[in-house]
Design a protein around this motif. Structure first.
Motif, PDB file in Angstrom:
ATOM      1  N   MET A  56       0.817  -1.224   0.000  1.00  0.00           N
ATOM      2  CA  MET A  56       0.000   0.000   0.000  1.00  0.00           C
ATOM      3  C   MET A  56       0.848   1.271   0.000  1.00  0.00           C
ATOM      4  O   MET A  56       0.368   2.339  -0.366  1.00  0.00           O
ATOM      5  CB  MET A  56      -0.938   0.023   1.215  1.00  0.00           C
ATOM      6  CG  MET A  56      -2.030  -1.022   1.211  1.00  0.00           C
ATOM      7  SD  MET A  56      -3.056  -1.043  -0.307  1.00  0.00           S
ATOM      8  CE  MET A  56      -3.836   0.579  -0.263  1.00  0.00           C
ATOM      9  N   GLY A  57       2.100   1.173   0.429  1.00  0.00           N
ATOM     10  CA  GLY A  57       2.946   2.360   0.549  1.00  0.00           C
ATOM     11  C   GLY A  57       2.844   2.955   1.943  1.00  0.00           C
ATOM     12  O   GLY A  57       1.843   2.776   2.644  1.00  0.00           O
ATOM     13  N   GLU A  58       3.884   3.690   2.330  1.00  0.00           N
ATOM     14  CA  GLU A  58       4.000   4.213   3.695  1.00  0.00           C
ATOM     15  C   GLU A  58       2.920   5.234   4.044  1.00  0.00           C
ATOM     16  O   GLU A  58       2.611   5.451   5.217  1.00  0.00           O
ATOM     17  CB  GLU A  58       5.382   4.846   3.913  1.00  0.00           C
ATOM     18  CG  GLU A  58       6.523   3.838   4.035  1.00  0.00           C
ATOM     19  CD  GLU A  58       6.329   2.843   5.177  1.00  0.00           C
ATOM     20  OE1 GLU A  58       5.847   3.245   6.251  1.00  0.00           O
ATOM     21  OE2 GLU A  58       6.644   1.654   4.983  1.00  0.00           O
ATOM     22  N   SER A  59       2.339   5.870   3.039  1.00  0.00           N
ATOM     23  CA  SER A  59       1.376   6.938   3.326  1.00  0.00           C
ATOM     24  C   SER A  59       0.018   6.400   3.801  1.00  0.00           C
ATOM     25  O   SER A  59      -0.798   7.162   4.317  1.00  0.00           O
ATOM     26  CB  SER A  59       1.180   7.805   2.084  1.00  0.00           C
ATOM     27  OG  SER A  59       0.590   7.030   1.065  1.00  0.00           O
ATOM     28  N   VAL A  60      -0.230   5.119   3.622  1.00  0.00           N
ATOM     29  CA  VAL A  60      -1.526   4.557   4.029  1.00  0.00           C
ATOM     30  C   VAL A  60      -1.450   4.045   5.475  1.00  0.00           C
ATOM     31  O   VAL A  60      -0.504   3.345   5.842  1.00  0.00           O
ATOM     32  CB  VAL A  60      -1.968   3.435   3.058  1.00  0.00           C
ATOM     33  CG1 VAL A  60      -3.191   2.695   3.583  1.00  0.00           C
ATOM     34  CG2 VAL A  60      -2.244   4.007   1.673  1.00  0.00           C
ATOM     35  N   ASN A  61      -2.435   4.437   6.309  1.00  0.00           N
ATOM     36  CA  ASN A  61      -2.491   3.982   7.705  1.00  0.00           C
ATOM     37  C   ASN A  61      -3.081   2.582   7.790  1.00  0.00           C
ATOM     38  O   ASN A  61      -4.189   2.369   7.292  1.00  0.00           O
ATOM     39  CB  ASN A  61      -3.409   4.886   8.533  1.00  0.00           C
ATOM     40  CG  ASN A  61      -3.012   6.332   8.465  1.00  0.00           C
ATOM     41  OD1 ASN A  61      -1.904   6.676   8.853  1.00  0.00           O
ATOM     42  ND2 ASN A  61      -3.901   7.176   7.952  1.00  0.00           N
ATOM     43  N   LEU A  62      -2.378   1.669   8.442  1.00  0.00           N
ATOM     44  CA  LEU A  62      -2.955   0.341   8.689  1.00  0.00           C
ATOM     45  C   LEU A  62      -3.380   0.281  10.154  1.00  0.00           C
ATOM     46  O   LEU A  62      -2.538   0.377  11.055  1.00  0.00           O
ATOM     47  CB  LEU A  62      -1.933  -0.757   8.372  1.00  0.00           C
ATOM     48  CG  LEU A  62      -1.455  -0.828   6.918  1.00  0.00           C
ATOM     49  CD1 LEU A  62      -0.529  -2.023   6.727  1.00  0.00           C
ATOM     50  CD2 LEU A  62      -2.631  -0.924   5.944  1.00  0.00           C
ATOM     51  N   VAL A  63      -4.667   0.153  10.377  1.00  0.00           N
ATOM     52  CA  VAL A  63      -5.226   0.242  11.726  1.00  0.00           C
ATOM     53  C   VAL A  63      -5.423  -1.146  12.319  1.00  0.00           C
ATOM     54  O   VAL A  63      -6.130  -1.977  11.749  1.00  0.00           O
ATOM     55  CB  VAL A  63      -6.586   0.988  11.669  1.00  0.00           C
ATOM     56  CG1 VAL A  63      -7.328   0.836  12.982  1.00  0.00           C
ATOM     57  CG2 VAL A  63      -6.375   2.455  11.322  1.00  0.00           C
ATOM     58  N   ASP A  64      -4.764  -1.406  13.463  1.00  0.00           N
ATOM     59  CA  ASP A  64      -4.940  -2.671  14.193  1.00  0.00           C
ATOM     60  C   ASP A  64      -5.771  -2.373  15.443  1.00  0.00           C
ATOM     61  O   ASP A  64      -5.308  -1.682  16.347  1.00  0.00           O
ATOM     62  CB  ASP A  64      -3.556  -3.215  14.568  1.00  0.00           C
ATOM     63  CG  ASP A  64      -3.636  -4.401  15.501  1.00  0.00           C
ATOM     64  OD1 ASP A  64      -4.750  -4.903  15.762  1.00  0.00           O
ATOM     65  OD2 ASP A  64      -2.574  -4.838  15.991  1.00  0.00           O
TER      66      ASP A  64
END
Lengths: 269, 269
Positions: B198-206
């Motif tokens: 996704m690239g670093e700019s996308v937030n992955l929410v856990d």
């Protein structure tokens, strides 16, 4: 003569490939099929749990007044066939014995590969059966745990399935097996891809047809063949979850009209 | 003050990521964890079945005298949280509400992706929660049914997992989401790979940490926080199958000493 139905069970839809061969070879017989879709898969669960599940299913099938039972699931066969034969007073057969017989007939170099779930491979059921019939045979087992999810996702002719199969089959290629038993009822659905990887010279053995032949011999032997011409397609299908999804897949696999699939609570048995 | 334990459950080991955050944020609390390893996975089963399974587990946890329950499984949360809250007279929270809150805080362009099992995505639980809090948000769900088997096979940094993830995430990329909720407790284990795609700019929410915070707020609010300094690591773990395999994985995930895992017959509840 015995007009009662044949019970067939599996953890899900895979065993329908076996049911189909039974319906085709024994067209007068009625089949009662059970797919344990609420607790699928069986392949990575313990023997204790598989015996408990199988016992509930056999009780259900006996309540449906079946005259014989086919365990159309390699893992349940590996872990629970002997226990079921001891507990219940009804003929019960599996798919591994016919699969082992076919492998022995097919091999020329006595090097046989077995692919299946973790449970089937760990049980060494095929090795034991094959070596009891042919002490010269070398048997190499390989668990292929991703095949069932890949097949269930419909990736039958996909580059990812090819890559995974290539990894799984590498050691069997190195051992130069000339015969591989498809030791899980899902695997015939990717037979073309497996054949491509192994090459045309390797025999891929699907135990389904031989299982139907074993059942026929058993029924003849015990004088239990149904000689009445039944209504065709008079088979009944039960599952523990998602009857509609099962019915959709079953129609594709069996390719003929069928009764509505019924959902039951298997934990009550 | 209430010194009784917190109940946490999941279909298997995934919920341990949530249990770990609870143990870390609330170090005085005892945890009773249940993993339904005999019936795993939940992600492709029906709401009816997931409610039945959840009900058995909640009864078991209540028998263990827990003061609150965390459903640490997105599918069970999606299908059974409301039913459990109606049936049982005990505080029960899930992971989706905290996950939805975090996504709203994280997004800047109001385009949020949700990845999860078939059940979680079909339930539209995250879409409903997010849109009830922010009517401007656009939510795009994508079921990723092969992630759980790939993670369970340990293919965390593998080319096959990369290829499959690339396919699953394609539509979310096209929609230009800037935030993705990891809507299944297995997915944090492939977070690095997902971030790369996704690239670093996308937030992955856990949602795990936020869930622990929600639980803490609930306990404070109801005056149920345990202020006694317990023996550390005094947590209990139960499963419905293969206790040893679970214990092995749990030690890796929790990374501290633990009590032996006990196998119980969940169908009795």
């Amino acid at each position: 003569m015995d007009t009662r139905p044949i019970g067939v069970f599996d953890s899900g839809v895979g065993g329908l490939t076996v049911a189909k061969e039974i319906m085709s070879l024994l067209p007068n017989e009625k089949v009662i099929y059970f797919g344990d879709t609420a607790r699928v898969p069986y392949g990575n669960k313990s023997q204790h749990t598989i015996i408990k599940f199988s016992q509930q299913i056999v009780r259900f099938l006996i309540e449906k007044d079946v005259k014989a039972i086919v365990i159309a699931c390699n893992t349940a066969n590996a872990y629970a066939l002997e226990a079921m034969q001891e507990i219940f007073n009804i003929p019960i057969i599996g798919v591994a014995q016919p699969g082992a017989q076919m492998a022995i007939q097919a091999t020329k170099n006595n090097k046989i590969g077995i692919i299946g779930t973790e449970g089937t491979i760990q049980s060494k059921i095929y090795s034991k059966l094959i070596q009891s019939m042919n002490t010269d045979a070398h048997v190499y087992g390989k668990a292929c745990p991703l095949f069932v999810p890949l097949v269930e996702e419909g990736l039958l002719n996909d580059s990812v399935t090819y890559e995974i199969a290539n990894r799984y089959l590498r050691t069997l290629k190195e051992k130069q097996v000339d015969t591989i038993v498809l030791g899980c009822t899902h695997y015939p659905l990717i037979k073309t891809l497996l054949q491509e990887i192994m090459g045309e010279s390797v025999n891929l053995v699907d135990p389904a047809f031989e299982t139907a032949k074993n059942l026929k011999a058993l029924l003849i032997n015990q004088n239990r063949i149904n000689e009445n011409n039944n209504d065709k397609y008079n088979h009944y299908f039960y599952v523990s979850d998602r009857a509609e999804k099962f019915e959709h897949l079953a129609k594709i696999i069996l390719n003929h009209p069928m009764m509505p699939v019924e959902q039951i609570n298997i934990e009550d048995y």
